[in-house]
Scaffold this motif. Structure first.
Motif, PDB file in Angstrom:
ATOM      1  N   CYS A 451      80.521  47.932 -56.517  1.00 56.30           N
ATOM      2  CA  CYS A 451      79.100  47.387 -56.887  1.00 56.30           C
ATOM      3  C   CYS A 451      78.961  46.843 -58.118  1.00 56.30           C
ATOM      4  N   GLU A 452      79.232  47.638 -59.242  1.00 53.40           N
ATOM      5  CA  GLU A 452      78.943  47.227 -60.472  1.00 53.40           C
ATOM      6  C   GLU A 452      79.742  46.136 -61.167  1.00 53.40           C
ATOM      7  N   GLY A 453      80.911  45.965 -60.594  1.00 52.98           N
ATOM      8  CA  GLY A 453      81.916  44.918 -61.170  1.00 52.98           C
ATOM      9  C   GLY A 453      82.387  45.213 -62.246  1.00 52.98           C
ATOM     10  N   GLY A 504      75.449  53.210 -54.564  1.00 56.25           N
ATOM     11  CA  GLY A 504      75.153  53.146 -53.002  1.00 56.25           C
ATOM     12  C   GLY A 504      74.406  51.886 -52.855  1.00 56.25           C
ATOM     13  N   GLN A 505      74.142  51.131 -53.783  1.00 55.33           N
ATOM     14  CA  GLN A 505      73.247  49.998 -53.656  1.00 55.33           C
ATOM     15  C   GLN A 505      73.594  48.846 -52.711  1.00 55.33           C
ATOM     16  N   LEU A 506      74.687  48.599 -53.002  1.00 53.16           N
ATOM     17  CA  LEU A 506      75.116  47.380 -51.841  1.00 53.16           C
ATOM     18  C   LEU A 506      75.037  47.793 -50.294  1.00 53.16           C
ATOM     19  N   PHE A 525      80.544  57.966 -58.841  1.00 56.86           N
ATOM     20  CA  PHE A 525      81.492  58.287 -59.609  1.00 56.86           C
ATOM     21  C   PHE A 525      82.153  57.109 -60.554  1.00 56.86           C
ATOM     22  N   ARG A 526      82.159  57.427 -61.837  1.00 57.82           N
ATOM     23  CA  ARG A 526      82.702  56.527 -62.691  1.00 57.82           C
ATOM     24  C   ARG A 526      83.627  56.715 -63.706  1.00 57.82           C
ATOM     25  N   ALA A 527      84.742  56.030 -63.653  1.00 59.08           N
ATOM     26  CA  ALA A 527      86.002  56.447 -64.621  1.00 59.08           C
ATOM     27  C   ALA A 527      85.754  56.038 -65.935  1.00 59.08           C
ATOM     28  N   GLU A 528      84.581  55.766 -66.400  1.00 61.63           N
ATOM     29  CA  GLU A 528      84.360  55.154 -67.730  1.00 61.63           C
ATOM     30  C   GLU A 528      84.906  56.466 -68.865  1.00 61.63           C
ATOM     31  N   ASN A 529      85.605  55.975 -69.834  1.00 69.93           N
ATOM     32  CA  ASN A 529      85.966  57.057 -70.833  1.00 69.93           C
ATOM     33  C   ASN A 529      85.192  57.158 -71.894  1.00 69.93           C
ATOM     34  N   ILE A 542      69.736  58.210 -57.613  1.00 72.02           N
ATOM     35  CA  ILE A 542      68.743  57.907 -56.545  1.00 72.02           C
ATOM     36  C   ILE A 542      68.552  56.312 -56.470  1.00 72.02           C
ATOM     37  N   GLU A 543      68.457  55.625 -55.693  1.00 69.56           N
ATOM     38  CA  GLU A 543      68.311  54.095 -55.512  1.00 69.56           C
ATOM     39  C   GLU A 543      67.829  53.626 -54.201  1.00 69.56           C
ATOM     40  N   PRO A 544      66.246  53.339 -54.717  1.00 71.62           N
ATOM     41  CA  PRO A 544      65.349  52.764 -53.485  1.00 71.62           C
ATOM     42  C   PRO A 544      65.700  51.249 -53.456  1.00 71.62           C
ATOM     43  N   GLY A 688      67.005  57.074 -73.778  1.00 68.97           N
ATOM     44  CA  GLY A 688      67.602  55.841 -73.682  1.00 68.97           C
ATOM     45  C   GLY A 688      67.480  55.298 -72.310  1.00 68.97           C
ATOM     46  N   GLU A 689      68.769  54.653 -71.837  1.00 73.22           N
ATOM     47  CA  GLU A 689      68.504  53.915 -70.424  1.00 73.22           C
ATOM     48  C   GLU A 689      68.177  55.146 -69.480  1.00 73.22           C
ATOM     49  N   ILE A 690      67.424  55.156 -68.536  1.00 73.61           N
ATOM     50  CA  ILE A 690      67.265  56.175 -67.404  1.00 73.61           C
ATOM     51  C   ILE A 690      67.235  55.586 -66.047  1.00 73.61           C
ATOM     52  N   ILE A 691      66.685  54.297 -66.214  1.00 69.87           N
ATOM     53  CA  ILE A 691      66.865  53.455 -64.811  1.00 69.87           C
ATOM     54  C   ILE A 691      67.423  52.114 -64.984  1.00 69.87           C
ATOM     55  N   GLN A 695      65.586  42.549 -59.344  1.00 66.93           N
ATOM     56  CA  GLN A 695      65.260  41.545 -58.130  1.00 66.93           C
ATOM     57  C   GLN A 695      66.769  41.426 -57.606  1.00 66.93           C
ATOM     58  N   ARG A 696      67.144  41.253 -56.478  1.00 73.42           N
ATOM     59  CA  ARG A 696      68.287  40.701 -55.946  1.00 73.42           C
ATOM     60  C   ARG A 696      68.437  39.263 -55.540  1.00 73.42           C
ATOM     61  N   GLU A 697      69.558  38.672 -55.844  1.00 68.70           N
ATOM     62  CA  GLU A 697      69.623  37.263 -55.695  1.00 68.70           C
ATOM     63  C   GLU A 697      69.606  37.154 -53.959  1.00 68.70           C
TER      64      GLU A 697
HETATM   65  O1  4AD Z   1      72.399  50.693 -64.639  1.00 70.24           O
HETATM   66  P1  4AD Z   1      73.356  51.340 -63.546  1.00 70.24           P
HETATM   67  O2  4AD Z   1      74.721  51.047 -63.584  1.00 70.24           O
HETATM   68  O3  4AD Z   1      72.758  50.718 -62.105  1.00 70.24           O
HETATM   69  C1  4AD Z   1      73.299  50.519 -60.990  1.00 70.24           C
HETATM   70  O4  4AD Z   1      74.250  51.493 -60.632  1.00 70.24           O
HETATM   71  C2  4AD Z   1      72.499  49.909 -59.883  1.00 70.24           C
HETATM   72  N1  4AD Z   1      73.387  49.727 -58.701  1.00 70.24           N
HETATM   73  C3  4AD Z   1      71.234  50.238 -59.598  1.00 70.24           C
HETATM   74  C4  4AD Z   1      70.392  49.640 -58.640  1.00 70.24           C
HETATM   75  O5  4AD Z   1      69.979  48.676 -58.880  1.00 70.24           O
HETATM   76  N2  4AD Z   1      70.446  50.169 -57.259  1.00 70.24           N
HETATM   77  O6  4AD Z   1      73.045  52.995 -63.070  1.00 70.24           O
HETATM   78  C5  4AD Z   1      71.783  53.239 -62.888  1.00 70.24           C
HETATM   79  C6  4AD Z   1      71.474  54.426 -63.661  1.00 70.24           C
HETATM   80  C7  4AD Z   1      71.248  54.310 -65.169  1.00 70.24           C
HETATM   81  O7  4AD Z   1      70.366  53.889 -65.501  1.00 70.24           O
HETATM   82  C8  4AD Z   1      71.681  55.753 -65.669  1.00 70.24           C
HETATM   83  O8  4AD Z   1      70.421  56.447 -65.714  1.00 70.24           O
HETATM   84  C9  4AD Z   1      72.624  56.274 -64.605  1.00 70.24           C
HETATM   85  O9  4AD Z   1      72.533  55.657 -63.614  1.00 70.24           O
HETATM   86  N3  4AD Z   1      73.934  56.144 -65.199  1.00 70.24           N
HETATM   87  C10 4AD Z   1      74.623  57.476 -65.568  1.00 70.24           C
HETATM   88  N4  4AD Z   1      74.285  58.630 -65.731  1.00 70.24           N
HETATM   89  C11 4AD Z   1      75.139  59.565 -66.002  1.00 70.24           C
HETATM   90  N5  4AD Z   1      76.462  59.529 -66.264  1.00 70.24           N
HETATM   91  C12 4AD Z   1      77.012  57.958 -66.235  1.00 70.24           C
HETATM   92  N6  4AD Z   1      78.405  57.637 -66.333  1.00 70.24           N
HETATM   93  C13 4AD Z   1      76.031  56.916 -65.821  1.00 70.24           C
HETATM   94  N7  4AD Z   1      75.901  55.577 -65.555  1.00 70.24           N
HETATM   95  C14 4AD Z   1      75.063  55.229 -65.172  1.00 70.24           C
END
Ligand code: 4AD
Ligand code: MG
Length: 766
Positions: A451-453, A504-506, A525-529, A542-544, A688-691, A695-697
């Motif tokens: 999803c996030e590429g 789950g967005q797509l 799940f994210r395999a970011e180091n 949570i993704e509305p 910092g970033e919480i959300i 808007q989608r293309e």
């Molecule tokens: O900004 P992110 O990557 O957005 C998405 O995944 C979109 N698909 C959301 C959407 O538009 N439906 O991730 C969304 C949020 C971030 O703002 C952050 O709060 C949290 O997910 N997040 C993490 N939380 C904990 N550990 C990580 N590795 C996180 N990566 C993102």
């Protein structure tokens, strides 16, 4: 449903039978109030019509109404005689209804509405019934009634219910009393007066649609012969006209869907909890004194006194932060010897005995144990009972230490408080979206899409164990390969490369394109180091996704949602938040609730990415701040930049919009300038970033071009692009990181301490 089969009623006792003795008409508002409240609370009450004299003989304090309570253990019934007291008794007999509000403050609010209802509605209505021909008395009674409903109307201007966000006894009592005034056969007030009560009329319609009002009120619902919506709703035509005059978009948004109607066909409960929760007991305070109860839980502390003739046990069952102090004595407590040698802290016990007002400081009530049963002692490694090896025996532990005992840390104050807040926030999430008519969609965890590429996916494969088994002796893993040496995933479980989802967005967008307002809530799940205090490899999101919505709608929904969560925490988690503010909490934040209130009370600041970068550059140039990471238009903002903007510059949540397209995902809508996308990130102090959202293309061509530019295989996203070919529409959505929310609400510093079993680089224990 016979009371004995109902859920537990430990405080009033089990097996109670309730009978309402009434000399009033069965449609009288007081009778109706009691029966509706009983139905809403799930408590069966038999209505028995008797003469006022007959009632008076049994319950001398009664006039025309009395609730007779019979207990299986006593031949003598008890009586409650005032209608509001009867309502309160029935609601108290129900453990789960919440009809008296969820907090002490809400209880007081319910009480004040009940009092107003009695003094200014029920009493003048009773006067009207008797005052035929006395013009001045009638006029005075009507004045009082109008005054009461004007107060109700004002209170409901921006609310659905009188107290909190759900039906309470206040709504039930006032709606029952208001029936002759706002109901279908209304006759008390003039049309002109009713026109001044639009919010009360709208509320009356909402409240009387609750299932509890449905039975036994058929004459008031759908009566009147005229049919139509007004009659069906049981509301007078004039009141309906008044309500409709304010039924605007805001009203539909605020109160469109109600999810908390009690079930009208619920099966008799079979589950009976054979204990009182500590939370329930302590909430009663001194009122619980004199009752004999059973409590089960784990020992927080155990100490002996008075030359080992007394034992002071502190029992916690996780239902709340506080524990019950239990005093056992050698002479008066069965099981004393076993309790004295149970291994102490961590042992599991059942205690039974009367509750007394505590003579000591620090607690209002305590138990004088008649019986202590050690259900699970604490063992040492040599098999003997004792405290030597219990990892949490000492009082204070660092959160880092507790992480190494993630299977036991739920027993600590800090961790159980975090879990209660997590639970409250999950509940509030479902409540928020369901109240607004969103459908919860379960999106898959196994996926072929990224999803996030960002290429941060965990690959899911059965090739490794299969290959390893085949080579068990040699120990070398032979993977199936293509001619170019790459792994041949057609031989894998799914006949293709599959991963754990990063979002789950797509998938949820596909449901948005059919069901319009949807959300998903699940693990990602994210395999970011990343070894930071804000990143996990497994986190919940949570993704509305909202149809027919643009970036501004998206920001508005996100701000409403975040504020709703904060309000819910402040209203429902007060004891835990108080603890998070205290010095007892490791890393406690002294002004936590003030920080949360600040979020609730102020609009979020909204600025573009371009403005944010300019602002940072200005502050760097003027020497106000230095950052480790460079800032210029085009770079992704680092956590230090985000926190500076929200914590130092604006000191409140900030929504940053319209980021450069190169640093955001392919699905975000391209802005008219061709450089930025309609994205938004919400930054909050401490986190910092919480959300993150956008808007989608919606254009097939633009989406395809953006995907190609970012190196995505067209085949991999063809199903997603199809949504733009078949009935595309403007839509938007966002993702809230659930653990970052919990950090924000609790003030806890490290994300590894707000999820039951944290997974991060190098750690997948438990
Ligand atoms: O900004 P992110 O990557 O957005 C998405 O995944 C979109 N698909 C959301 C959407 O538009 N439906 O991730 C969304 C949020 C971030 O703002 C952050 O709060 C949290 O997910 N997040 C993490 N939380 C904990 N550990 C990580 N590795 C996180 N990566 C993102
Ligand atoms: Mg993001």
């Amino acid at each position: 449903m016979p009371p004995s089969q109902k859920g537990p009623v430990p405080l009033l006792g089990a097996g109670l039978q309730f009978e309402l003795l009434s000399a009033l008409d069965s449609k009288d508002f007081r009778v109706r109030k009691i029966l509706v409240a009983a139905r809403a609370a799930g408590i069966p009450v038999a209505l028995k019509t008797c003469s006022a004299e007959a009632i008076g003989e049994q319950a001398p304090a009664a006039k025309a109404l009395a609730l007779r309570i019979t207990r299986p253990t006593s031949a003598h019934p008890s009586y409650i005689t005032q209608s509001n007291a009867i309502v309160r008794t029935l609601i108290d007999a129900s453990e789960t209804s919440g009809l008296y509000g969820d907090t002490e403050f809400a209880r007081s609010q319910v009480d004040s509405w009940l009092e107003l209802c009695w003094l200014e509605l029920e009493t003048p209505l009773a006067v009207l019934q008797q005052a035929k021909g006395h013009g001045d008395v009638i006029a005075e009674a009507k004045k009082l009634i109008l005054h009461a409903l004007t107060a109700v109307n004002a209170a409901l201007a921006a609310r659905t219910y009188l107290v909190g966000n759900r039906l309470t006894a206040a709504d039930i009592a006032l709606a029952c009393a208001a029936q002759p005034i706002l109901g279908a056969a209304a006759s008390v007030l003039s049309g002109k007066d009713l026109a001044t009560l639009p919010h009360a009329a709208r509320w009356y319609m909402t409240v009387t649609h609750h299932a509890a009002f449905a039975t036994g009120t058929s004459s008031s619902r759908g009566g009147g012969g005229g049919g139509g919506a007004a009659a069906r709703a049981g509301v007078s035509a004039a009141a309906l006209a008044a309500a409709n005059s304010t039924v605007d978009a805001a009203f539909y948004q605020a109160s469109a869907v109600h999810t908390d109607k009690p079930l009208s066909m619920v099966a008799p409960a079979k589950y009976r909890r054979r204990r009182v929760r500590v939370k329930e007991l302590l909430a009663r305070g001194a009122a619980a004194a004199g009752e004999t109860v059973v409590v089960r839980g784990w020992l927080k502390t155990a100490r002996s006194g008075a030359k080992d003739t007394l034992l002071f046990l502190v029992v916690n069952d996780g239902s709340c932060h506080s524990s019950l102090q239990v005093v056992a004595s050698r002479d008066g407590t069965e099981g004393f010897a076993a309790a004295a040698s149970c291994g102490g802290v961590g042992a599991c016990v059942a205690v039974e005995g009367p509750i007394i007002e505590s003579p000591a400081k620090g607690q209002v009530i305590e138990m004088q144990a008649k019986k202590v049963e050690v259900l699970g002692p604490v063992y040492q490694s040599d098999g003997s009972i004792g405290a030597a090896d219990y990892p949490l025996a000492k009082k204070a532990h660092s959160l880092e230490y507790l992480r190494t005992h993630a299977h036991l840390r739920p027993r600590t104050m800090v961790y159980s408080a975090v879990m209660r807040v997590r639970n409250a926030m999950a509940y509030a999430t479902h409540r928020f979206f369901n109240e607004r008519g969103f459908v919860y969609v379960h999106t898959p965890l196994l996926t072929g899409a990224d999803c996030e590429g960002a290429g941060e996916q965990f690959v899911v494969t059965t090739l490794l164990p299969a290959a390893a088994e085949g080579h068990a002796c040699g120990g070398r893993v032979e993977l199936p390969r293509l001619a170019d040496g790459s792994i041949d995933y057609t031989k894998d479980f799914f006949s293709k490369r599959a991963c754990l989802t990063v979002s789950g967005q797509l998938n949820v967008e596909t449901y948005c394109s059919a069901m319009s307002d949807v959300y998903t809530f699940g693990p990602t799940f994210r395999a970011e180091n990343s070894h930071t205090s804000r990143h996990l490899a497994e986190f919940w999101m949570i993704e509305p996704e909202i149809a027919f919505a643009d970036l501004e709608d998206d920001m508005n929904l996100a701000e409403d949602y975040l504020k709703y969560l904060v309000a819910h925490a402040l209203e429902h988690c007060d004891e835990d938040l108080t603890y998070f503010e205290s010095k007892d909490c490791p890393g406690g934040e002294a002004d936590l609730r003030a920080r949360l209130r600040n979020v609730l009370e102020n609009d979020f600041v909204r600025i573009t990415y371009t403005r944010a970068v300019a602002l940072l550059e200005e502050h760097i140039a003027s020497g106000k701040v230095k950052f480790q990471n460079p800032v210029s238009w085009g770079v992704d903002l680092a956590s230090e930049h985000e926190r500076y903007i929200t914590e130092t510059v604006y000191k409140c949540p900030v929504v940053v919009t319209n980021y450069p397209k190169e640093i955001k995902a392919f699905y975000m809508k391209l802005d008219a300038d061709g450089k930025t996308v309609s994205a938004m990130d919400i930054l909050v102090p401490k986190i910092g970033e919480i959300i993150g959202g956008s808007q989608r293309e919606e254009s097939f061509d633009v989406l395809s071009q953006r995907a190609a530019a970012m190196g995505l295989e067209p085949a991999a996203i063809s199903w997603y692009a199809d949504l733009r070919r078949y009935g595309t529409m403007k839509h938007a959505g966002f993702g809230l990181g659930f653990e970052r929310l919990i950090l924000f609400i609790t003030g806890i510093e490290n994300i590894r301490d707000v999820i039951p079993f944290p997974r991060y680089p190098g750690h997948c224990e438990f």
